[in-house]
Design a protein around this motif. Structure first.
Motif, mmCIF file in Angstrom:
data_model
loop_
_atom_site.group_PDB
_atom_site.id
_atom_site.type_symbol
_atom_site.label_atom_id
_atom_site.label_comp_id
_atom_site.label_asym_id
_atom_site.label_seq_id
_atom_site.Cartn_x
_atom_site.Cartn_y
_atom_site.Cartn_z
ATOM 1 N N TYR A 37 0.842 -1.205 0.000
ATOM 2 C CA TYR A 37 0.000 0.000 0.000
ATOM 3 C C TYR A 37 0.872 1.249 0.000
ATOM 4 C CZ TYR A 37 -3.736 -3.136 1.662
ATOM 5 O OH TYR A 37 -4.627 -4.141 1.806
ATOM 6 N N ALA A 38 1.924 1.218 0.838
ATOM 7 C CA ALA A 38 2.796 2.397 0.941
ATOM 8 C C ALA A 38 3.444 2.683 -0.410
ATOM 9 C CB ALA A 38 3.850 2.186 2.017
ATOM 10 N N ILE A 44 1.457 7.104 -6.378
ATOM 11 C CA ILE A 44 0.388 8.059 -6.687
ATOM 12 C C ILE A 44 0.823 9.478 -6.321
ATOM 13 C CG2 ILE A 44 -1.959 8.789 -6.055
ATOM 14 C CD1 ILE A 44 -2.623 5.797 -5.687
ATOM 15 N N ALA A 45 1.422 9.617 -5.120
ATOM 16 C CA ALA A 45 1.865 10.939 -4.676
ATOM 17 C C ALA A 45 2.918 11.495 -5.633
ATOM 18 C CB ALA A 45 2.423 10.865 -3.258
ATOM 19 N N TYR A 46 3.840 10.629 -6.035
ATOM 20 C CA TYR A 46 4.907 11.043 -6.942
ATOM 21 C C TYR A 46 4.321 11.525 -8.268
ATOM 22 C CZ TYR A 46 9.441 10.869 -9.276
ATOM 23 O OH TYR A 46 10.584 11.186 -9.937
ATOM 24 N N TRP A 47 3.376 10.747 -8.753
ATOM 25 C CA TRP A 47 2.721 11.085 -10.014
ATOM 26 C C TRP A 47 1.979 12.413 -9.895
ATOM 27 C CZ3 TRP A 47 -2.724 10.956 -11.005
ATOM 28 C CH2 TRP A 47 -3.067 11.107 -12.353
ATOM 29 N N LEU A 48 1.223 12.581 -8.794
ATOM 30 C CA LEU A 48 0.481 13.820 -8.569
ATOM 31 C C LEU A 48 1.408 15.026 -8.587
ATOM 32 C CD1 LEU A 48 -1.998 12.884 -5.678
ATOM 33 C CD2 LEU A 48 -2.625 13.668 -7.960
ATOM 34 N N SER A 54 4.764 20.504 -11.142
ATOM 35 C CA SER A 54 6.157 20.617 -11.589
ATOM 36 C C SER A 54 7.157 20.496 -10.443
ATOM 37 C CB SER A 54 6.386 21.925 -12.366
ATOM 38 O OG SER A 54 5.844 23.008 -11.663
ATOM 39 N N GLY A 55 6.925 19.518 -9.597
ATOM 40 C CA GLY A 55 7.912 19.198 -8.572
ATOM 41 C C GLY A 55 7.853 20.066 -7.333
ATOM 42 N N LEU A 66 -4.650 16.399 -1.894
ATOM 43 C CA LEU A 66 -4.745 15.047 -2.447
ATOM 44 C C LEU A 66 -3.655 14.144 -1.879
ATOM 45 C CD1 LEU A 66 -5.656 15.637 -6.194
ATOM 46 C CD2 LEU A 66 -7.022 14.468 -4.458
ATOM 47 N N VAL A 67 -2.449 14.701 -1.720
ATOM 48 C CA VAL A 67 -1.349 13.917 -1.159
ATOM 49 C C VAL A 67 -1.676 13.532 0.284
ATOM 50 C CG1 VAL A 67 1.078 13.969 -0.457
ATOM 51 C CG2 VAL A 67 0.414 14.851 -2.691
#
Lengths: 203, 97
Positions: A37-38, A44-48, A54-55, A66-67
């Motif tokens: 899950y982590a 997902i967080a990285y993608w968001l 833009s980082g 969302l994060v």
């Protein structure tokens, strides 16, 4: 009484001491799933973050919320899975799921974790989010070490590793994300697998 | 026969040994917890706890949780010392052979 009887007595004493003071039905699989899950949550967080901001993570922004939701869901799923699988394992072993030993385990686990969680929320409110990853690892590690007195010893080592990762993370905040992934993701999977083969498979 | 002298008659039963060993590592235990861990019947457990209480090796506290009576047991200082002596004597006895 024969000495053989005394020997039996001694081993029975040891067993009773362990059974009454330690909760040992923690499920290894739930550790592996928490790690997965982590990893999914982190992806997902990285993608968001990379896709939409833009980082740069802006507090109070939509992405930030969302994060946070993502983090909350990881924790929720991990806890629910842990409870379900541990209950099932306890039932199979004929152990009580909610007795003095498990209650003590949960309480001692929650004290550092809740204190840490509230602290993290407070400093997030003050717009200081650079150390969040480090603090999460640190307090989680402390919670594990604190709970380990009431469960099998292996949790203690997982706790130490999380604490060390947390300290490294505080030192190198730029790698916070990756240390978080390593601590909450990979370490849980390794630990869960280890536990599963050490305690679950044999029986 | 110095080894035998430390074997304590009051502990020479598996239920009593069990009660003591559980109480040694826990701050306290209630009747239900002891019963479940030892797999003893009510009457059996009651008579053994009474014997240990009489020897002043354990302390008994009666209280109410809600409306249900609840009995808590814990070791006394004397009980801890005597139990340790007893275990050491057992260990010596086993190692002798």
């Amino acid at each position: 009484m024969e000495s053989k009887d005394y020997l039996k007595d001694i081993s029975e004493i040891k067993d009773l001491m362990n059974k009454s003071s330690r909760f040992i039905s923690l499920s290894g699989i739930s550790g592996i799933l928490a790690g997965i899950y982590a990893l999914i949550g982190a992806a997902i967080a990285y993608w968001l973050v990379t896709e939409y901001s833009s980082g740069i993570l802006i507090l109070n922004g939509k992405i930030f919320r969302l994060v946070m939701l993502d983090l909350f869901l990881i924790a929720l799923f991990s806890v629910v899975t842990g409870i379900i699988l541990t209950t099932r394992k306890a039932k199979k072993n004929g152990a009580n799921i909610w007795d003095t030993s498990s209650r003590r385990l949960v309480i001692n686990f929650l004290i550092p974790l809740v204190a840490g969680g509230i602290y993290i929320l407070v400093i997030l409110n003050q717009q200081k989010y650079g150390q969040t990853g480090a603090l999460m690892l640190l307090f989680y590690g402390l919670a594990l070490v604190n709970a380990s007195k009431y469960s099998i010893g292996d949790i203690r080592y997982l706790g130490f590793i999380q604490i060390i990762l947390g300290l490294i993370c505080a030192w190198l905040p730029g790698y916070g994300f990756w240390l978080w992934v390593f601590g909450f993701g990979f370490m849980h999977i390794i630990y869960g697998t280890w536990m599963h083969f050490k305690y679950d498979v044999k029986k | 026969m110095s080894i035998i002298t430390n074997i304590n008659k009051a502990f020479d039963h598996r239920i009593r040994l069990g009660i003591m060993s559980i109480l040694m590592v826990n701050e306290y235990a209630d009747f239900k917890m002891l019963k479940e861990l030892l797999g003893a019947t009510d009457g059996n457990l009651a008579s053994h706890t009474k014997a240990l209480e009489k020897a002043e090796y354990i302390k008994v506290e009666k209280q109410f949780i809600g409306r249900k009576p609840n009995t808590r047991y814990s070791t006394t200082k004397l009980g801890e010392i005597e139990f340790k002596k007893h275990i050491n004597a057992l260990e010596k006895l086993i190692n002798k052979q």
